[in-house]
Motif scaffolding. Structure first.
Motif, PDB file in Angstrom:
ATOM      1  N   ALA A   1       0.895  -1.219   0.010  1.00  0.00           N
ATOM      2  CA  ALA A   1      -0.052   0.094  -0.065  1.00  0.00           C
ATOM      3  C   ALA A   1       0.820   1.420   0.095  1.00  0.00           C
ATOM      4  CB  ALA A   1      -1.104  -0.166   1.455  1.00  0.00           C
ATOM      5  N   LEU A   2       1.928   1.427   0.868  1.00  0.00           N
ATOM      6  CA  LEU A   2       2.824   2.459   0.804  1.00  0.00           C
ATOM      7  C   LEU A   2       3.507   2.565  -0.496  1.00  0.00           C
ATOM      8  CD1 LEU A   2       4.569   1.716   4.428  1.00  0.00           C
ATOM      9  CD2 LEU A   2       2.742   3.781   3.647  1.00  0.00           C
ATOM     10  N   ALA A   3       3.937   1.368  -1.231  1.00  0.00           N
ATOM     11  CA  ALA A   3       4.564   1.461  -2.539  1.00  0.00           C
ATOM     12  C   ALA A   3       3.514   2.174  -3.466  1.00  0.00           C
ATOM     13  CB  ALA A   3       4.918   0.185  -2.926  1.00  0.00           C
ATOM     14  N   ILE A   4       2.170   1.625  -3.628  1.00  0.00           N
ATOM     15  CA  ILE A   4       1.487   2.319  -4.417  1.00  0.00           C
ATOM     16  C   ILE A   4       1.255   3.825  -4.182  1.00  0.00           C
ATOM     17  CG2 ILE A   4      -1.058   2.093  -4.981  1.00  0.00           C
ATOM     18  CD1 ILE A   4      -0.917  -0.941  -4.542  1.00  0.00           C
ATOM     19  N   ASP A   5       1.167   4.256  -3.115  1.00  0.00           N
ATOM     20  CA  ASP A   5       0.978   5.577  -2.760  1.00  0.00           C
ATOM     21  C   ASP A   5       2.018   6.383  -3.225  1.00  0.00           C
ATOM     22  OD1 ASP A   5      -1.515   5.301  -1.370  1.00  0.00           O
ATOM     23  OD2 ASP A   5      -0.462   5.330   0.616  1.00  0.00           O
ATOM     24  N   ALA A   6       3.251   5.915  -3.117  1.00  0.00           N
ATOM     25  CA  ALA A   6       4.481   6.630  -3.587  1.00  0.00           C
ATOM     26  C   ALA A   6       4.523   6.775  -5.097  1.00  0.00           C
ATOM     27  CB  ALA A   6       5.722   6.018  -3.057  1.00  0.00           C
ATOM     28  N   LEU A   7       4.148   5.660  -5.655  1.00  0.00           N
ATOM     29  CA  LEU A   7       4.169   5.465  -7.437  1.00  0.00           C
ATOM     30  C   LEU A   7       3.165   5.943  -8.012  1.00  0.00           C
ATOM     31  CD1 LEU A   7       5.992   1.804  -7.366  1.00  0.00           C
ATOM     32  CD2 LEU A   7       6.858   4.199  -7.331  1.00  0.00           C
ATOM     33  N   ARG A   8       1.969   5.875  -7.538  1.00  0.00           N
ATOM     34  CA  ARG A   8       0.418   6.152  -8.175  1.00  0.00           C
ATOM     35  C   ARG A   8       0.674   7.535  -9.214  1.00  0.00           C
ATOM     36  NH1 ARG A   8      -4.043   3.931  -5.192  1.00  0.00           N
ATOM     37  NH2 ARG A   8      -4.321   2.479  -7.022  1.00  0.00           N
ATOM     38  N   HIS A   9       1.128   8.535  -8.804  1.00  0.00           N
ATOM     39  CA  HIS A   9       1.008   9.711  -9.267  1.00  0.00           C
ATOM     40  C   HIS A   9       2.235   9.995 -10.062  1.00  0.00           C
ATOM     41  CE1 HIS A   9      -2.638  10.236  -7.128  1.00  0.00           C
ATOM     42  NE2 HIS A   9      -2.049  10.135  -5.915  1.00  0.00           N
ATOM     43  N   ALA A  10       2.855   9.160 -10.429  1.00  0.00           N
ATOM     44  CA  ALA A  10       4.175   9.595 -11.160  1.00  0.00           C
ATOM     45  C   ALA A  10       3.719   9.742 -12.865  1.00  0.00           C
ATOM     46  CB  ALA A  10       5.198   8.214 -11.330  1.00  0.00           C
ATOM     47  N   ASP A  11       4.634  10.435 -13.398  1.00  0.00           N
ATOM     48  CA  ASP A  11       4.282  10.725 -14.665  1.00  0.00           C
ATOM     49  C   ASP A  11       4.115   9.659 -15.479  1.00  0.00           C
ATOM     50  OD1 ASP A  11       4.241  11.511 -17.473  1.00  0.00           O
ATOM     51  OD2 ASP A  11       6.305  12.734 -17.567  1.00  0.00           O
ATOM     52  N   PRO A  12       2.953   9.245 -16.412  1.00  0.00           N
ATOM     53  CA  PRO A  12       2.626   7.925 -17.009  1.00  0.00           C
ATOM     54  C   PRO A  12       3.847   7.875 -18.137  1.00  0.00           C
ATOM     55  CG  PRO A  12       0.645   9.106 -16.791  1.00  0.00           C
ATOM     56  CD  PRO A  12       2.025  10.137 -16.256  1.00  0.00           C
ATOM     57  N   GLN A  13       4.396   8.898 -18.481  1.00  0.00           N
ATOM     58  CA  GLN A  13       5.275   8.659 -19.768  1.00  0.00           C
ATOM     59  C   GLN A  13       6.672   8.459 -19.256  1.00  0.00           C
ATOM     60  OE1 GLN A  13       4.050   8.908 -22.745  1.00  0.00           O
ATOM     61  NE2 GLN A  13       1.908   9.250 -21.663  1.00  0.00           N
ATOM     62  N   ALA A  14       6.829   8.312 -17.922  1.00  0.00           N
ATOM     63  CA  ALA A  14       8.396   8.088 -17.261  1.00  0.00           C
ATOM     64  C   ALA A  14       8.537   6.623 -17.155  1.00  0.00           C
ATOM     65  CB  ALA A  14       8.519   8.922 -15.996  1.00  0.00           C
ATOM     66  N   TRP A  15       7.561   5.791 -17.349  1.00  0.00           N
ATOM     67  CA  TRP A  15       7.759   4.277 -16.865  1.00  0.00           C
ATOM     68  C   TRP A  15       8.536   3.722 -17.575  1.00  0.00           C
ATOM     69  CZ3 TRP A  15       6.014   1.751 -12.602  1.00  0.00           C
ATOM     70  CH2 TRP A  15       5.181   2.483 -11.506  1.00  0.00           C
ATOM     71  N   GLU A  16       8.997   4.136 -18.878  1.00  0.00           N
ATOM     72  CA  GLU A  16       9.871   3.151 -19.709  1.00  0.00           C
ATOM     73  C   GLU A  16      11.629   3.604 -19.380  1.00  0.00           C
ATOM     74  OE1 GLU A  16       9.054   0.706 -21.530  1.00  0.00           O
ATOM     75  OE2 GLU A  16       7.204   1.206 -20.805  1.00  0.00           O
ATOM     76  N   ALA A  17      11.516   4.520 -18.561  1.00  0.00           N
ATOM     77  CA  ALA A  17      13.038   4.788 -17.827  1.00  0.00           C
ATOM     78  C   ALA A  17      13.428   3.742 -17.065  1.00  0.00           C
ATOM     79  CB  ALA A  17      12.962   6.004 -16.985  1.00  0.00           C
ATOM     80  N   LYS A  18      14.738   3.317 -17.176  1.00  0.00           N
ATOM     81  CA  LYS A  18      15.303   2.321 -16.338  1.00  0.00           C
ATOM     82  C   LYS A  18      15.093   2.313 -14.844  1.00  0.00           C
ATOM     83  CE  LYS A  18      17.437  -0.381 -19.492  1.00  0.00           C
ATOM     84  NZ  LYS A  18      18.820  -0.128 -19.811  1.00  0.00           N
ATOM     85  N   ALA A  19      15.095   1.596 -14.310  1.00  0.00           N
ATOM     86  CA  ALA A  19      14.704   1.355 -12.790  1.00  0.00           C
ATOM     87  C   ALA A  19      15.914   1.348 -11.880  1.00  0.00           C
ATOM     88  CB  ALA A  19      13.783   0.249 -12.473  1.00  0.00           C
TER      89      ALA A  19
END
Length: 212
Positions: free
Chosen positions: A18-36
């Motif tokens: 739940a904490l992870a989802i709260d932290a990641l949910r509002h990230a820029d949708p276009q940024a998810w192809e960046a390297k982790a």
């Protein structure tokens, strides 16, 4: 807040997911192809891998007799050469909200299975057979550190509760002394960073058989 000596269980898995989802949910949708972080996987692939870990951990304890020498025989595949080999993939059309739904579902499934599993049950893991508490701790570590990787790629802040970090270090890394911030120690123990007096690890593992 639990004590530093409390067992790790399914509710810890549910909490950190739940904490992870709260932290990641509002990230820029276009940024998810960046390297982790330092991984060769994208942020999207890394979150799929995390959901896959949680699902396959749950599947072990869904069996009357969990596997002792191999993982369950699901067919795995990868979307690209070099990508993670998973059972779980997220429909790209569902976007990042679909990622969050799948991650929460897999975390909830594992939490539920662990709640009903006998503490005497053990199941296979590449680092050694382990009990439900061990798999709960593994799932928490996977969630904490892969959220760190993804947050780096998405330029987000991620600072999990120190008490849960301390408990999983004690459970899975009994060879590691906690002589500072437990989160920083966990990142060091999983090869993510260097500490002032400890160079970054190039090889690492946990010991899930402790207490099994």
């Amino acid at each position: 807040m639990r004590s530093a000596d409390a067992a790790v269980d399914g509710e810890d898995v549910r909490r950190v997911v739940a904490l992870a989802i709260d932290a990641l949910r509002h990230a820029d949708p276009q940024a998810w192809e960046a390297k982790a972080g330092t991984l060769e996987w994208t942020c999207w692939e890394t979150l799929e891998h995390l959901a896959d870990d949680l699902f396959t951990y749950a599947a072990r304890f869904g069996l009357t007799e969990p596997p002792m020498s191999a993982v369950s025989p699901f067919r795995t595949s990868s979307d690209r050469s070099g990508g993670p080999a998973n059972v779980i993939f997220v429909d790209r059309a569902a976007g990042t909200e679909g990622l969050m739904i799948v991650l929460e579902a897999c975390g909830g499934l594992l939490a539920s299975v662990l709640r009903t599993a006998s503490s005497a049950t053990v199941a296979y893991h590449v680092f050694g057979r382990s009990d439900p508490e061990g798999f709960a701790a593994m799932a928490v570590v996977e969630t904490l550190v892969h959220t760190h990787d993804i947050a780096q790629g998405l330029n987000l802040e991620w600072s999990p509760p120190r008490e849960v970090c301390e408990r999983v270090v004690k459970k899975l890394f009994p060879h590691v002394s906690i002589d500072g911030d437990a989160w920083e120690v966990l990142l060091w123990a999983t090869g993510r960073t260097a500490l002032r007096d400890r160079p970054r690890l190039t090889e690492w593992r946990w010991y899930g058989t402790q207490g099994a």
